[in-house]
Design a protein around this motif. Structure first.
Motif, PDB file in Angstrom:
ATOM      1  N   VAL A  18       0.807  -1.255  -0.038  1.00 17.00           N
ATOM      2  CA  VAL A  18      -0.017  -0.078   0.018  1.00 17.00           C
ATOM      3  C   VAL A  18       0.986   1.184   0.027  1.00 17.00           C
ATOM      4  O   VAL A  18       2.210   1.289   0.800  1.00 17.00           O
ATOM      5  CB  VAL A  18      -1.085  -0.088   1.252  1.00 17.00           C
ATOM      6  N   ASP A  19       0.599   2.252  -0.821  1.00 21.50           N
ATOM      7  CA  ASP A  19       1.185   3.360  -0.717  1.00 21.50           C
ATOM      8  C   ASP A  19       0.829   4.182   0.511  1.00 21.50           C
ATOM      9  O   ASP A  19      -0.153   4.870   0.821  1.00 21.50           O
ATOM     10  CB  ASP A  19       0.808   4.426  -2.103  1.00 21.50           C
ATOM     11  N   TYR A  20       1.933   4.267   1.373  1.00 18.10           N
ATOM     12  CA  TYR A  20       1.753   4.766   2.851  1.00 18.10           C
ATOM     13  C   TYR A  20       2.719   6.057   2.945  1.00 18.10           C
ATOM     14  O   TYR A  20       3.900   6.099   3.101  1.00 18.10           O
ATOM     15  CB  TYR A  20       1.822   3.749   4.046  1.00 18.10           C
ATOM     16  N   TYR A  21       2.072   7.061   2.778  1.00 21.46           N
ATOM     17  CA  TYR A  21       2.964   8.454   2.556  1.00 21.46           C
ATOM     18  C   TYR A  21       4.224   8.477   1.660  1.00 21.46           C
ATOM     19  O   TYR A  21       5.097   8.641   2.043  1.00 21.46           O
ATOM     20  CB  TYR A  21       3.467   8.815   4.254  1.00 21.46           C
ATOM     21  N   SER A  34      -7.763   7.408   6.637  1.00 23.32           N
ATOM     22  CA  SER A  34      -7.231   7.985   5.342  1.00 23.32           C
ATOM     23  C   SER A  34      -6.649   6.912   4.461  1.00 23.32           C
ATOM     24  O   SER A  34      -6.334   6.959   3.311  1.00 23.32           O
ATOM     25  CB  SER A  34      -6.358   8.954   5.481  1.00 23.32           C
ATOM     26  N   LEU A  35      -6.539   5.795   4.855  1.00 23.03           N
ATOM     27  CA  LEU A  35      -5.743   4.770   4.139  1.00 23.03           C
ATOM     28  C   LEU A  35      -6.800   3.630   3.209  1.00 23.03           C
ATOM     29  O   LEU A  35      -6.399   2.946   2.500  1.00 23.03           O
ATOM     30  CB  LEU A  35      -4.911   3.814   4.917  1.00 23.03           C
ATOM     31  N   LYS A  51      -8.967   4.349   0.950  1.00 29.52           N
ATOM     32  CA  LYS A  51      -8.715   4.191  -0.570  1.00 29.52           C
ATOM     33  C   LYS A  51      -7.498   3.565  -1.194  1.00 29.52           C
ATOM     34  O   LYS A  51      -7.497   3.179  -2.148  1.00 29.52           O
ATOM     35  CB  LYS A  51      -8.953   5.831  -1.095  1.00 29.52           C
ATOM     36  N   GLU A  52      -6.428   3.861  -0.315  1.00 27.74           N
ATOM     37  CA  GLU A  52      -5.133   3.496  -1.001  1.00 27.74           C
ATOM     38  C   GLU A  52      -5.276   2.030  -0.716  1.00 27.74           C
ATOM     39  O   GLU A  52      -4.719   1.266  -1.544  1.00 27.74           O
ATOM     40  CB  GLU A  52      -4.076   4.123   0.038  1.00 27.74           C
ATOM     41  N   LYS A 106      -7.297   0.539  -3.612  1.00 24.72           N
ATOM     42  CA  LYS A 106      -6.485   0.681  -4.848  1.00 24.72           C
ATOM     43  C   LYS A 106      -5.372  -0.444  -5.065  1.00 24.72           C
ATOM     44  O   LYS A 106      -5.211  -0.886  -5.960  1.00 24.72           O
ATOM     45  CB  LYS A 106      -5.906   2.113  -4.839  1.00 24.72           C
ATOM     46  N   ALA A 107      -4.780  -0.777  -3.776  1.00 25.87           N
ATOM     47  CA  ALA A 107      -3.512  -1.463  -3.857  1.00 25.87           C
ATOM     48  C   ALA A 107      -4.222  -3.138  -4.104  1.00 25.87           C
ATOM     49  O   ALA A 107      -3.835  -4.043  -4.851  1.00 25.87           O
ATOM     50  CB  ALA A 107      -2.761  -1.537  -2.597  1.00 25.87           C
TER      51      ALA A 107
END
Length: 184
Positions: free
Chosen positions: A41-44, A72-73, A75-76, A79-80
């Motif tokens: 996951v794209d985390y910051y 806030s994660l 959606k990310e 997406k992942a």
């Protein structure tokens, strides 16, 4: 057995371990958290394993629930999961994500069984390549005068023994995973 040959035995064991890891990602119609092991996951701005950004649980036999530590994660994570193409659409209720695993059709089970067998065959090929490399090493050491002909024969017996053991282990893994997939 020489230390050089132990390296080849370890390589064979790593091949088996890799096969077992691959099998964890093949779903059998039941929720298995290991299916998500390779998802990042794209985390910051950093690709972070899904397990490190939320809690993963199995509330029902065919449902995985992901509860992110930060809303806030959501959606990310979705997406992942979609990008990982695991064949399951995530359902978001605003605070948790649910992955509902459909029952596998007979046709899908047969396809998965073929995939399992192919991964097993690939692992066997890798083990045989490792055996070939080990045999080449013993012949090379004999030419250099570091091994006698008797040493080479003993080493070849050891190489054959741990090759057979590795292939037998692979066969057991293939059989177990196939049985798991084909069980309704």
């Amino acid at each position: 057995m020489t230390d050089e040959l132990k390296v080849y035995e370890q390589k064979m064991q790593k091949t088996i371990d890799n096969l077992v890891e691959e099998y964890k990602g093949i779903r059998a119609g039941r929720a298995n958290p290991h299916l998500l092991d390779k998802i990042k996951v794209d985390y910051y701005g950093t690709a972070t394993p899904l397990q490190q950004v939320g809690n993963i649980s199995v509330p029902e036999a065919r449902v995985l629930m992901i509860q992110p530590w930060e809303k806030s994660l959501l959606k990310e994570i979705i997406k992942a999961i979609n990008m990982a193409d695991i064949g399951i659409n995530p359902v978001d209720d605003g605070s948790v994500i649910r992955l509902v695993f459909p029952e596998l059709t007979e046709e899908r089970r047969k396809d998965l069984a073929k995939q399992i067998k192919k991964l097993g065959e690939d692992a066997k090929v890798a083990v045989r390549n490792i055996r070939r490399d080990a045999n080449e090493l013993t012949k090379k050491l004999q030419k250099l005068g570091e091994m006698t002909e008797d040493d080479v024969k003993d080493a070849d017996k050891d190489i054959t023994k741990f090759t057979e053991k590795a292939i037998e282990s692979i066969d057991k893994e293939v059989e177990a995973k196939t049985k798991e997939i084909m069980t309704v």
